[in-house]
Design an enzyme around this catalytic site. Structure first.
Site, PDB file in Angstrom:
ATOM      1  CG  HIS A 223      -0.369   0.105   2.643  1.00  0.00           C
ATOM      2  ND1 HIS A 223       0.604  -0.937   3.090  1.00  0.00           N
ATOM      3  CD2 HIS A 223      -0.408   1.476   2.749  1.00  0.00           C
ATOM      4  CE1 HIS A 223       1.080  -0.225   3.767  1.00  0.00           C
ATOM      5  NE2 HIS A 223       0.874   1.426   4.362  1.00  0.00           N
TER       6      HIS A 223
HETATM    7  C1  UD1 Z   1      -2.676   4.713   6.611  1.00  0.00           C
HETATM    8  C2  UD1 Z   1      -0.843   5.695   7.122  1.00  0.00           C
HETATM    9  C3  UD1 Z   1      -0.378   4.215   6.850  1.00  0.00           C
HETATM   10  C4  UD1 Z   1      -0.342   2.658   7.788  1.00  0.00           C
HETATM   11  C5  UD1 Z   1      -1.766   2.828   7.081  1.00  0.00           C
HETATM   12  C6  UD1 Z   1      -2.451   1.063   7.294  1.00  0.00           C
HETATM   13  C7  UD1 Z   1      -0.719   8.013   7.292  1.00  0.00           C
HETATM   14  C8  UD1 Z   1      -0.249   8.885   6.954  1.00  0.00           C
HETATM   15  N1  UD1 Z   1      -0.843   6.488   6.602  1.00  0.00           N
HETATM   16  O1  UD1 Z   1      -1.871   4.540   5.279  1.00  0.00           O
HETATM   17  O2  UD1 Z   1       1.024   4.493   7.434  1.00  0.00           O
HETATM   18  O3  UD1 Z   1       0.767   1.925   6.972  1.00  0.00           O
HETATM   19  O4  UD1 Z   1      -2.216   3.946   7.106  1.00  0.00           O
HETATM   20  O5  UD1 Z   1      -3.710   0.881   6.367  1.00  0.00           O
HETATM   21  O6  UD1 Z   1      -1.441   7.904   8.033  1.00  0.00           O
HETATM   22  N2  UD1 Z   1     -10.002   4.600   2.537  1.00  0.00           N
HETATM   23  C9  UD1 Z   1     -10.585   3.797   2.476  1.00  0.00           C
HETATM   24  N3  UD1 Z   1     -11.331   3.247   3.601  1.00  0.00           N
HETATM   25  C10 UD1 Z   1     -11.066   3.223   5.073  1.00  0.00           C
HETATM   26  C11 UD1 Z   1      -9.778   3.934   4.631  1.00  0.00           C
HETATM   27  C12 UD1 Z   1      -9.023   4.506   3.883  1.00  0.00           C
HETATM   28  O7  UD1 Z   1     -11.230   3.852   1.395  1.00  0.00           O
HETATM   29  O8  UD1 Z   1     -11.314   2.957   6.139  1.00  0.00           O
HETATM   30  C13 UD1 Z   1      -9.447   4.712   1.309  1.00  0.00           C
HETATM   31  C14 UD1 Z   1      -9.160   6.131   1.021  1.00  0.00           C
HETATM   32  O9  UD1 Z   1      -9.615   6.723   1.119  1.00  0.00           O
HETATM   33  C15 UD1 Z   1      -7.550   6.798   1.003  1.00  0.00           C
HETATM   34  C16 UD1 Z   1      -6.635   5.927   0.541  1.00  0.00           C
HETATM   35  O10 UD1 Z   1      -7.544   4.702   1.156  1.00  0.00           O
HETATM   36  O11 UD1 Z   1      -7.602   7.494  -0.259  1.00  0.00           O
HETATM   37  C17 UD1 Z   1      -5.815   5.651   2.023  1.00  0.00           C
HETATM   38  O12 UD1 Z   1      -6.537   6.119   3.792  1.00  0.00           O
HETATM   39  P1  UD1 Z   1      -5.772   6.656   3.926  1.00  0.00           P
HETATM   40  O13 UD1 Z   1      -6.037   7.115   5.616  1.00  0.00           O
HETATM   41  O14 UD1 Z   1      -5.055   7.934   3.495  1.00  0.00           O
HETATM   42  O15 UD1 Z   1      -3.670   6.068   3.667  1.00  0.00           O
HETATM   43  P2  UD1 Z   1      -3.279   4.642   4.342  1.00  0.00           P
HETATM   44  O16 UD1 Z   1      -2.887   4.666   2.983  1.00  0.00           O
HETATM   45  O17 UD1 Z   1      -4.256   3.655   4.181  1.00  0.00           O
END
Ligand code: UD1
Length: 382
Positions: A223
């Protein structure tokens, strides 16, 4: 005697397993602590959040901010605005944050500016790669924390080098490993392999996959922006997966951000059509750890999985150029391979040839880290 009022912050999937043993420990010590759990809502899906609360018996959060997704600035700012209101209302003595996600830095910054003591669990880890958003979150959080609880010895050195007073640093072990050891019986009882073989769990309908046997498959998670945000790097990864999947099936619980990126780059179908790549939705804690424990090896770019595979003594190939968790390499089972095909293929073949896995358990990764943390806080009186 006045009880210490403490707010524990959790926001994203890797936070929940670090918080679970702390909530249990604070509950045991409720004579001394009034602990409240706050969920920022950074991760909000049932599969990225709710399932962990249920499986790990984490109490329902006392406060839910519901901030959701956004750019880094938007997400961090939203959490700060909402969390400031909470701190002003609740007036805690301490705020406890874990790990390195946006919720970690956002809440520690708010607390620090309101003169509330900040406790950072998993302090001191450094990849020395400022292109990683998590590295920025770690450095900044540590610089304003009052209690820095370290999981491995490298953390003590890193913090000392950044001028943090030794008195603030406590080497206590790893709360993520507390959770792993605490749930081992449940993990061993998982039926996920059986379910996967019945193909009900496969995202693809036409999966032409050979049956998956114990120790005869590998696990994949991906990811990190550096791996999944660009089409060219995704194509490199495709070639790697194609090579490995010709040797043994790969089980791949796909992260929402990676799925979005595959769709954006028009690559989802290509991955889905790969024989022996079993793509599934994000898994719950117990099923996921069962699959890691019984895999021949793990291929990942996650932080936590490097640690969990070390304790489970499963070889881990990390698709990154660096790690903030060096003890998983010096003591544990981790090898950095980046996206270097030659190196990766060599290591895969080594693993497939050699049945013996080297590796020991790092110091204090013994299931008692949360207990040590609460003991330090109790002794400090506030
Ligand atoms: C975040 C953390 C990372 C961790 C990872 C584990 C930061 C900077 N990064 O990254 O350190 O390793 O989580 O998963 O805080 N999304 C969904 N559903 C959800 C959550 C997110 O669809 O429940 C989608 C969001 O819309 C977004 C993407 O996933 O486009 C990324 O989510 P985000 O929380 O921004 O960061 P991660 O890449 O998951």
């Amino acid at each position: 005697m006045k009880r210490t009022k403490i707010i524990l912050v959790a926001g994203a999937r890797p936070n929940f397993m670090k918080i679970a043993p702390l909530m249990r420990e604070f509950k045991k010590q409720k004579k001394y602590f009034n602990a409240k759990l706050l969920h920022t809502g950074q991760h909000y899906d049932v599969k990225m959040s709710d399932v962990f609360f249920k499986e790990l018996n984490i109490p329902k959060p006392d406060i839910y901010l519901g901030v959701g997704s956004g750019s880094h600035a938007e997400q961090t700012a939203k959490i700060m605005v909402e969390f400031e209101k909470v701190v002003l209302k609740e007036k805690p003595d301490m705020v406890l944050v874990v790990g390195d996600v946006n919720s970690t830095i956002a809440c520690s910054m708010v607390a620090s500016k309101l003169h509330v003591k900040v406790i950072h669990v998993e302090a001191g880890l450094r990849s020395f790669d400022r292109k990683m958003p998590e590295e920025i979150n770690r450095v900044l959080t540590d610089s304003i924390s009052d209690y820095l609880f370290v999981t491995e010895e490298s953390g003590i050195e890193n913090l000392k080098n950044e001028g943090v007073s030794r008195k603030k640093i406590h080497f206590v072990g790893n709360t993520m490993i507390d959770t792993l050891l605490y749930n081992m019986d449940k993990i061993d009882a998982s039926r996920i392999l059986h379910k996967l073989n019945s193909q009900k769990f496969s995202i693809r309908q036409n999966a032409s996959t050979t049956p998956i046997h114990w120790r005869a498959y590998s696990m994949l998670t991906l990811h990190r922006p550096s791996n999944v945000d660009h089409k060219a790097t995704m194509m490199e990864i495709f070639e790697i997966i194609k090579y490995i999947s010709a040797k043994l099936p790969i089980i791949y619980p796909i992260h929402p951000r990676t799925r979005k990126m595959m769709e954006k780059h028009g690559l989802l179908k290509k991955f889905e059509n790969l024989k022996n790549l079993i793509m599934v939705e994000p898994l719950g804690y117990v099923d996921f750890l069962f699959l890691v424990k019984n895999a021949r090896f793990v291929l990942t770019d996650s932080g936590g999985i490097q640690e969990e595979s070390t304790v489970l003594k499963v070889p881990c190939l990390t698709m990154r150029e660096n790690t903030e968790r060096p003890v998983t390499m010096t003591v544990g089972t981790n090898i950095l391979v980046g996206r270097n095909k030659m190196k990766l293929f060599r290591e895969v073949n080594n693993i497939l040839k050699n049945r013996l896995v080297k590796g020991r358990i790092p110091k204090y990764w013994d299931g008692c880290a949360a207990q040590r943390i609460v003991k330090v806080l109790k002794a400090s009186g506030k």
